[in-house]
Design an enzyme around this catalytic site. Structure first.
Site, PDB file in Angstrom:
ATOM      1  N   ASP A  18       0.818  -1.214   0.000  1.00  0.00           N
ATOM      2  CA  ASP A  18       0.000   0.000   0.000  1.00  0.00           C
ATOM      3  C   ASP A  18       0.850   1.261   0.000  1.00  0.00           C
ATOM      4  O   ASP A  18       0.694   2.142  -0.851  1.00  0.00           O
ATOM      5  CB  ASP A  18      -0.942   0.004   1.216  1.00  0.00           C
ATOM      6  CG  ASP A  18      -1.932  -1.146   1.187  1.00  0.00           C
ATOM      7  OD1 ASP A  18      -2.319  -1.559   0.093  1.00  0.00           O
ATOM      8  OD2 ASP A  18      -2.309  -1.620   2.271  1.00  0.00           O
ATOM      9  N   ARG A  98      -1.343   1.320  16.531  1.00  0.00           N
ATOM     10  CA  ARG A  98      -1.719   2.499  15.755  1.00  0.00           C
ATOM     11  C   ARG A  98      -1.621   3.814  16.542  1.00  0.00           C
ATOM     12  O   ARG A  98      -1.148   4.821  15.983  1.00  0.00           O
ATOM     13  CB  ARG A  98      -3.125   2.328  15.168  1.00  0.00           C
ATOM     14  CG  ARG A  98      -3.233   1.171  14.171  1.00  0.00           C
ATOM     15  CD  ARG A  98      -2.148   1.251  13.103  1.00  0.00           C
ATOM     16  NE  ARG A  98      -2.216   0.167  12.146  1.00  0.00           N
ATOM     17  CZ  ARG A  98      -1.210  -0.643  11.864  1.00  0.00           C
ATOM     18  NH1 ARG A  98      -0.053  -0.507  12.494  1.00  0.00           N
ATOM     19  NH2 ARG A  98      -1.336  -1.586  10.963  1.00  0.00           N
ATOM     20  N   ASP A 127      -8.035   0.224  10.725  1.00  0.00           N
ATOM     21  CA  ASP A 127      -6.868   1.070  10.952  1.00  0.00           C
ATOM     22  C   ASP A 127      -7.039   2.489  10.442  1.00  0.00           C
ATOM     23  O   ASP A 127      -6.459   3.432  10.990  1.00  0.00           O
ATOM     24  CB  ASP A 127      -5.630   0.433  10.320  1.00  0.00           C
ATOM     25  CG  ASP A 127      -5.122  -0.746  11.130  1.00  0.00           C
ATOM     26  OD1 ASP A 127      -5.499  -0.847  12.304  1.00  0.00           O
ATOM     27  OD2 ASP A 127      -4.360  -1.558  10.581  1.00  0.00           O
ATOM     28  N   SER A 179      -2.343 -10.308   3.372  1.00  0.00           N
ATOM     29  CA  SER A 179      -2.230  -9.011   4.032  1.00  0.00           C
ATOM     30  C   SER A 179      -1.738  -9.258   5.449  1.00  0.00           C
ATOM     31  O   SER A 179      -2.392  -9.969   6.220  1.00  0.00           O
ATOM     32  CB  SER A 179      -3.594  -8.309   4.050  1.00  0.00           C
ATOM     33  OG  SER A 179      -3.507  -7.089   4.756  1.00  0.00           O
TER      34      SER A 179
END
Length: 409
Positions: A18, A98, A127, A179
Site C-alpha cells: 500500500d 496504531r 486502521d 495481508s
C-alpha cells in the site's frame, strides 16, 4: 485543504504494498508535493531492511525511521495486559500499535511544517479509523489523505499492477499476497484462502507462520518458564530482570517454539463487517495467562469481577480507535489502582500450544490454606454457615411462600 495547496505530506510508511505505491500516486495526483516518509519501528524487525533506499528511490525526499518499541510496550501494551483487555479473544496487536505510530506521525508533521498526513489504510479496515482518530486528537486541524478512499485502484491485484508500471520494488508476489501486519507483539494474516472461514489455516506450510510453529511441530517435551510481575507489570523471566523489549522477545522465542498464541477468529470490525484473521501472539499469550493467574490470588472477589467488566469495555474502545479519549485514561487509572498488590511469580508449562499453570506465589496472596483446607482447622467455624445461609436465603424463602400462598406458578 485543496489538493493544489498541499506542498508537503508526511506519509505513514511501512514499505509494504500500500504505502510503496502511495508515494508516486501522491506525486501524480497532488501537484507533486514533497513526501516525507515516516516509519515507526514497533518491532517489525526485518521489514525495516532497505526502507530508506526504497523510499527515496520511489520519490520521498527523506525518511524518518523512529524506534518506539519500548514506548509501544510500556505505555500501550502492558497497561492493557494489566487490565486483561481482550476483544473477542484477540490480543489487540494492531490496535495497540496504531496510537503510538500516529503520535509519532503528528510529532514529525508538526516539526516539519507539513500540510497533511497520509496513510495507506483501506476503506474497509479498522486502521483508517485508528490513525485518523488519533490524528484528530493530537492535531485537530491537520489535513488527512487516505488514498484508498480516493483512487481508482480497487484490489491488491491492481495495486501490484500499479507498482510494476511505476517500477516500485515489492517483496511479495501474486501467489503469496497475504495481508500482514507485524510488530513485536503479534503478526496478523488476512486474505487469500483465509477469506473463506471453511478453510483451515496452513499452519504447517513452510513460511506461513513467522513467529511460531504449529502445535504438531512443537517439541514433545514441555518448556517451563516463570514470569515475575511488579504491580502487574512483567519485569523478569526465570529470576532475570529485563526491560520490556528484551522480556517480550524472550517470551516470543519460548512461546513461538512451543506453538503458543495461535488464534483463528472471525471478528466484528469497527466498520460493521465480519473479517477472518489468523494471529500469532506467542509472548503476549503467555503474559495474559500469567497475569490472569496471578490476579486470582492477589485481588479480592469484588475487584476481580468488576475489573473483568472494565476490561471488556477497555478492549472495545481500544479496538474501536478511542485510545486518546477521557474514558480510556480513566479506565487505565482505575486499572493501575487495582494493581498495587499484583506482585509475584507465575510458573507456566508450555506444551504444544497449551499454557498450563504450574504454580503461583505472591507476598500479597489472599489465599489462606488454613481457611481453605478440607482437613481439620482451628480458624473457621463451620457452624457459622447456618446463620449465613438463613440470612442469604431469606428473600428466596419469602418469595417462595408468597408464590405458594397466591397460587403463582
Amino acid at each position: 485543504m485543496e489538493k493544489k495547496e498541499i506542498k508537503k505530506v508526511v506519509l505513514a510508511y511501512s514499505g509494504g504494498l500500500d504505502t510503496s505505491i502511495i508515494i508516486p500516486w501522491l506525486k501524480e495526483n497532488y501537484n507533486d508535493p514533497e513526501v516525507i516518509a515516516v516509519s515507526a519501528n514497533v518491532g517489525q524487525a526485518d521489514e525495516l531492511e532497505g526502507l530508506e533506499e526504497k523510499a527515496i528511490k520511489t520519490g520521498a525526499s527523506k525518511i524518518y525511521i523512529e524506534d518506539i518499541t519500548e514506548e509501544f510496550l510500556t505505555d500501550y501494551v502492558f497497561p492493557c495486559v494489566q487490565a486483561g483487555a481482550l476483544y473477542e479473544n484477540y490480543m489487540l496487536g494492531t490496535a495497540f500499535a496504531r496510537p503510538p505510530i500516529a503520535k509519532k506521525l503528528v510529532e514529525i508533521a508538526l516539526a516539519e511544517g507539513a500540510d497533511a498526513i497520509c496513510h495507506g489504510c483501506t476503506g474497509k479496515g479498522n486502521d483508517q479509523v485508528r490513525f485518523e482518530m488519533a490524528i484528530k486528537a493530537l492535531a485537530p486541524d491537520m489535513t488527512i489523505i487516505a488514498p484508498w478512499r480516493e483512487w481508482s485502484i480497487k484490489s491488491r491485484e491492481e495495486e501490484i499492477d500499479y507498482a510494476e508500471a511505476h517500477h516500485v520494488p515489492l517483496k511479495i508476489n501474486r501467489k503469496t499476497n497475504y495481508s500482514k501486519d507485524k510488530n513485536i507483539w503479534h503478526l496478523s494474516h488476512e486474505g487469500l484462502d483465509l477469506e473463506d472461514p471453511a478453510n483451515e489455516p496452513q499452519y504447517n506450510k513452510k513460511g506461513f507462520l513467522e513467529m511460531s510453529v504449529s502445535p504438531e511441530q512443537a517439541p514433545d517435551l514441555p518448556t517451563y518458564v516463570t514470569v515475575h510481575f511488579e504491580k502487574g507489570v512483567p519485569v523478569a523471566i526465570d529470576g532475570q530482570k529485563m526491560g520490556a523489549v528484551e522480556l517480550l522477545t524472550k517470551l516470543n522465542e519460548l512461546g513461538g517454539k512451543n506453538g503458543i498464541g495461535l488464534l483463528d477468529i472471525v471478528e466484528n470490525r469497527l466498520v460493521g463487517m465480519k473479517c477472518r484473521g489468523v494471529y500469532e501472539t506467542p509472548g503476549g499469550a503467555i503474559l495474559y495467562k500469567a497475569h490472569e493467574i496471578l490476579e486470582t490470588i492477589c485481588l479480592d472477589k469484588e475487584t476481580l469481577h468488576y475489573k473483568a467488566l472494565v476490561a471488556q469495555k477497555l478492549a472495545e474502545i481500544v479496538y474501536n480507535a478511542q485510545w486518546f479519549t477521557p474514558l480510556t485514561q480513566a479506565i487505565l487509572a482505575f486499572v493501575k489502582t487495582t494493581q498495587a498488590t499484583v506482585t509475584g511469580d507465575v510458573k507456566l508449562k508450555l506444551y504444544k500450544g497449551n499454557i498450563i499453570n504450574a504454580g503461583v506465589t505472591s507476598p500479597y496472596s489472599l489465599y489462606d490454606p488454613e481457611i481453605a483446607t478440607f482437613d481439620e482447622d482451628h480458624v473457621y467455624n463451620q457452624a457459622d454457615a447456618t446463620g449465613f445461609i438463613n440470612l442469604y436465603g431469606l428473600s428466596t424463602k419469602v418469595y417462595a411462600k408468597m408464590k405458594a400462598k397466591s397460587g403463582l406458578k
